[in-house]
Scaffold this active site. Structure first.
Site, PDB file in Angstrom:
ATOM      1  N   PRO A   9       1.125  -1.010  -0.075  1.00 25.96           N
ATOM      2  CA  PRO A   9      -0.188   0.393  -0.030  1.00 25.96           C
ATOM      3  C   PRO A   9       0.928   1.449  -0.202  1.00 25.96           C
ATOM      4  O   PRO A   9       1.795   1.868   0.576  1.00 25.96           O
ATOM      5  CB  PRO A   9      -0.828  -0.080   1.751  1.00 25.96           C
ATOM      6  CG  PRO A   9      -0.156  -0.831   2.555  1.00 25.96           C
ATOM      7  CD  PRO A   9       0.531  -2.213   1.560  1.00 25.96           C
ATOM      8  N   ASN A  10       0.375   2.344  -0.503  1.00 25.31           N
ATOM      9  CA  ASN A  10       0.977   3.991  -0.646  1.00 25.31           C
ATOM     10  C   ASN A  10       2.345   3.911  -1.832  1.00 25.31           C
ATOM     11  O   ASN A  10       2.450   4.869  -1.756  1.00 25.31           O
ATOM     12  CB  ASN A  10       1.033   4.205   0.207  1.00 25.31           C
ATOM     13  CG  ASN A  10      -0.298   4.872   1.168  1.00 25.31           C
ATOM     14  OD1 ASN A  10      -1.739   5.176   1.071  1.00 25.31           O
ATOM     15  ND2 ASN A  10      -0.593   3.714   2.516  1.00 25.31           N
ATOM     16  N   ARG A  17       5.131  12.368  -2.846  1.00 22.03           N
ATOM     17  CA  ARG A  17       4.549  12.915  -1.566  1.00 22.03           C
ATOM     18  C   ARG A  17       5.388  12.635  -0.765  1.00 22.03           C
ATOM     19  O   ARG A  17       6.794  11.456  -1.054  1.00 22.03           O
ATOM     20  CB  ARG A  17       3.855  12.406  -0.966  1.00 22.03           C
ATOM     21  CG  ARG A  17       2.218  12.591  -1.827  1.00 22.03           C
ATOM     22  CD  ARG A  17       1.257  12.956  -1.296  1.00 22.03           C
ATOM     23  NE  ARG A  17       0.351  12.441  -2.796  1.00 22.03           N
ATOM     24  CZ  ARG A  17      -1.059  12.475  -2.242  1.00 22.03           C
ATOM     25  NH1 ARG A  17      -0.701  11.602  -0.843  1.00 22.03           N
ATOM     26  NH2 ARG A  17      -1.544  12.197  -3.700  1.00 22.03           N
ATOM     27  N   TYR A  22      11.152   8.790   1.548  1.00 22.36           N
ATOM     28  CA  TYR A  22      11.317   8.152   0.644  1.00 22.36           C
ATOM     29  C   TYR A  22      12.243   8.322  -0.873  1.00 22.36           C
ATOM     30  O   TYR A  22      12.569   7.673  -1.845  1.00 22.36           O
ATOM     31  CB  TYR A  22      10.319   7.115   0.084  1.00 22.36           C
ATOM     32  CG  TYR A  22       9.160   6.783   1.015  1.00 22.36           C
ATOM     33  CD1 TYR A  22       9.741   6.011   1.847  1.00 22.36           C
ATOM     34  CD2 TYR A  22       8.148   7.729   1.428  1.00 22.36           C
ATOM     35  CE1 TYR A  22       9.351   5.072   2.762  1.00 22.36           C
ATOM     36  CE2 TYR A  22       7.732   7.148   2.596  1.00 22.36           C
ATOM     37  CZ  TYR A  22       8.158   5.886   3.748  1.00 22.36           C
ATOM     38  OH  TYR A  22       8.151   5.492   4.676  1.00 22.36           O
ATOM     39  N   ASN A  73       8.187  -5.851  -1.230  1.00 22.46           N
ATOM     40  CA  ASN A  73       7.667  -4.224  -0.147  1.00 22.46           C
ATOM     41  C   ASN A  73       6.394  -4.830   0.224  1.00 22.46           C
ATOM     42  O   ASN A  73       5.934  -4.160  -0.595  1.00 22.46           O
ATOM     43  CB  ASN A  73       8.644  -3.489  -1.180  1.00 22.46           C
ATOM     44  CG  ASN A  73       8.551  -1.768  -0.479  1.00 22.46           C
ATOM     45  OD1 ASN A  73       7.470  -2.182   0.936  1.00 22.46           O
ATOM     46  ND2 ASN A  73       8.793  -0.966  -0.744  1.00 22.46           N
ATOM     47  N   ALA A  76       3.430  -0.715   4.628  1.00 21.82           N
ATOM     48  CA  ALA A  76       3.028  -1.405   6.221  1.00 21.82           C
ATOM     49  C   ALA A  76       2.043  -2.070   6.330  1.00 21.82           C
ATOM     50  O   ALA A  76       2.591  -2.222   7.709  1.00 21.82           O
ATOM     51  CB  ALA A  76       1.452  -0.043   6.142  1.00 21.82           C
ATOM     52  N   GLU A  97      12.177 -10.212   1.493  1.00 22.16           N
ATOM     53  CA  GLU A  97      11.745  -9.005   1.922  1.00 22.16           C
ATOM     54  C   GLU A  97      12.478  -7.865   1.355  1.00 22.16           C
ATOM     55  O   GLU A  97      13.824  -7.426   1.585  1.00 22.16           O
ATOM     56  CB  GLU A  97      11.876  -8.743   3.517  1.00 22.16           C
ATOM     57  CG  GLU A  97      10.930  -7.194   4.215  1.00 22.16           C
ATOM     58  CD  GLU A  97      10.651  -7.865   5.484  1.00 22.16           C
ATOM     59  OE1 GLU A  97      11.312  -8.778   6.465  1.00 22.16           O
ATOM     60  OE2 GLU A  97      10.392  -6.388   6.014  1.00 22.16           O
ATOM     61  N   HIS A  99      13.322  -3.163   1.763  1.00 22.65           N
ATOM     62  CA  HIS A  99      12.068  -2.012   2.106  1.00 22.65           C
ATOM     63  C   HIS A  99      13.241  -0.798   1.145  1.00 22.65           C
ATOM     64  O   HIS A  99      14.467  -0.735   1.140  1.00 22.65           O
ATOM     65  CB  HIS A  99      12.082  -1.652   3.754  1.00 22.65           C
ATOM     66  CG  HIS A  99      11.251  -2.357   4.370  1.00 22.65           C
ATOM     67  ND1 HIS A  99      10.279  -2.474   4.393  1.00 22.65           N
ATOM     68  CD2 HIS A  99      11.748  -3.978   4.749  1.00 22.65           C
ATOM     69  CE1 HIS A  99       9.221  -3.523   4.828  1.00 22.65           C
ATOM     70  NE2 HIS A  99      10.371  -3.780   5.006  1.00 22.65           N
ATOM     71  N   ARG A 106      13.893   3.577  12.554  1.00 24.81           N
ATOM     72  CA  ARG A 106      12.866   4.892  12.539  1.00 24.81           C
ATOM     73  C   ARG A 106      11.603   4.423  13.474  1.00 24.81           C
ATOM     74  O   ARG A 106      12.324   4.112  14.132  1.00 24.81           O
ATOM     75  CB  ARG A 106      12.062   4.297  10.593  1.00 24.81           C
ATOM     76  CG  ARG A 106      12.753   4.717   9.639  1.00 24.81           C
ATOM     77  CD  ARG A 106      12.032   4.664   7.899  1.00 24.81           C
ATOM     78  NE  ARG A 106      10.568   5.829   8.236  1.00 24.81           N
ATOM     79  CZ  ARG A 106       9.565   5.744   7.404  1.00 24.81           C
ATOM     80  NH1 ARG A 106       9.779   4.628   6.577  1.00 24.81           N
ATOM     81  NH2 ARG A 106       8.643   6.973   7.579  1.00 24.81           N
TER      82      ARG A 106
HETATM   83  O1  CA2 Z   1      10.701   1.704   3.433  1.00 26.13           O
HETATM   84  C1  CA2 Z   1       9.782   0.666   3.144  1.00 26.13           C
HETATM   85  O2  CA2 Z   1      10.111   0.355   1.931  1.00 26.13           O
HETATM   86  C2  CA2 Z   1       8.671   1.024   3.651  1.00 26.13           C
HETATM   87  O3  CA2 Z   1       8.209  -0.651   3.289  1.00 26.13           O
HETATM   88  C3  CA2 Z   1       7.748   1.708   2.568  1.00 26.13           C
HETATM   89  C4  CA2 Z   1       5.961   1.812   3.988  1.00 26.13           C
HETATM   90  C5  CA2 Z   1       6.667   2.048   4.991  1.00 26.13           C
HETATM   91  O4  CA2 Z   1       5.261   1.622   5.600  1.00 26.13           O
HETATM   92  C6  CA2 Z   1       7.036   0.993   5.634  1.00 26.13           C
HETATM   93  O5  CA2 Z   1       7.396   0.844   7.254  1.00 26.13           O
HETATM   94  C7  CA2 Z   1       8.388   1.112   5.106  1.00 26.13           C
HETATM   95  C8  CA2 Z   1       5.244   2.877   3.478  1.00 26.13           C
HETATM   96  C9  CA2 Z   1       5.143   2.896   1.372  1.00 26.13           C
HETATM   97  C10 CA2 Z   1       3.990   4.286   1.719  1.00 26.13           C
HETATM   98  O6  CA2 Z   1       4.969   5.015   0.192  1.00 26.13           O
HETATM   99  C11 CA2 Z   1       4.928   6.352   0.051  1.00 26.13           C
HETATM  100  C12 CA2 Z   1       5.135   7.152  -0.937  1.00 26.13           C
HETATM  101  C13 CA2 Z   1       5.080   8.269  -1.052  1.00 26.13           C
HETATM  102  C14 CA2 Z   1       4.352   8.656   0.060  1.00 26.13           C
HETATM  103  C15 CA2 Z   1       3.915   8.415   0.845  1.00 26.13           C
HETATM  104  C16 CA2 Z   1       3.868   6.653   1.354  1.00 26.13           C
END
Ligand code: CA2
Length: 145
Positions: A9-10, A17, A22, A73, A76, A97, A99, A106
């Site tokens: 997700p996301n 964003r 990221y 990946n 969340a 896995e 990330h 974090r």
């Molecule tokens: O670091 C990673 O790849 C994560 O899997 C990214 C997830 C986060 O919940 C994990 O803890 C670590 C979040 C992905 C959402 O990515 C966004 C990108 C731009 C704006 C908002 C969210």
């Protein structure tokens, strides 16, 4: 060999964003880079993203017999999904896995990965490079199995 990349997700928002966390690379940029490298390495890749936990679970289930390695990946869902963990465990497909960020550096709730225990290993903290490292690991895993 075929490698399945699944994104949770996301991750469709990447590049648009929170660039301070990221980066500015989009998921489409990462896919393009992975495709180029996969061609050079002589492997086939499929790249998918979903915001829906059940869809990711179904894709993991369906990967059995069609792909040699899964690179995941789970975003969340990494920290919450017993369903994804059970799916990975049940298909017994080598899973890496991945990330973008270093989840261990974090917030505390990101330190725990429910899927880590059923994966071969975890690559975290290298930004888009994490995916490339995972691709290389996947190719090498397959050579030795
Ligand atoms: O670091 C990673 O790849 C994560 O899997 C990214 C997830 C986060 O919940 C994990 O803890 C670590 C979040 C992905 C959402 O990515 C966004 C990108 C731009 C704006 C908002 C969210």
């Amino acid at each position: 060999m075929k490698i399945l990349f699944l994104n949770g997700p996301n991750l469709n928002l990447l590049g648009s964003r929170q660039p301070e966390v990221y980066g500015r690379t989009t998921l489409a940029d990462i896919e393009a880079e992975i495709r180029q490298r996969a061609t050079k390495l002589g492997v086939e890749v499929e790249f998918r993203q979903s915001n829906i936990e059940g869809e990711l679970v179904t894709w993991v289930q369906e990967a059995k017999g069609k792909f040699g390695v899964l690179i995941l990946n789970a975003a969340a869902y990494t920290h919450t999904s017993v369903a994804l963990r059970d799916a990975i465990s049940s298909v017994q497909l080598p899973t890496i896995e991945v990330h973008l960020s270093n989840i261990h550096a974090r917030e505390e709730f990101r330190h725990r990965s429910l899927i880590a225990g059923v994966c071969i290993g975890q690559i975290a903290g290298f930004g888009a490079q994490s995916y490339i490292l995972a691709l290389n690991a996947a190719v090498n895993i397959n050579l030795t199995q």
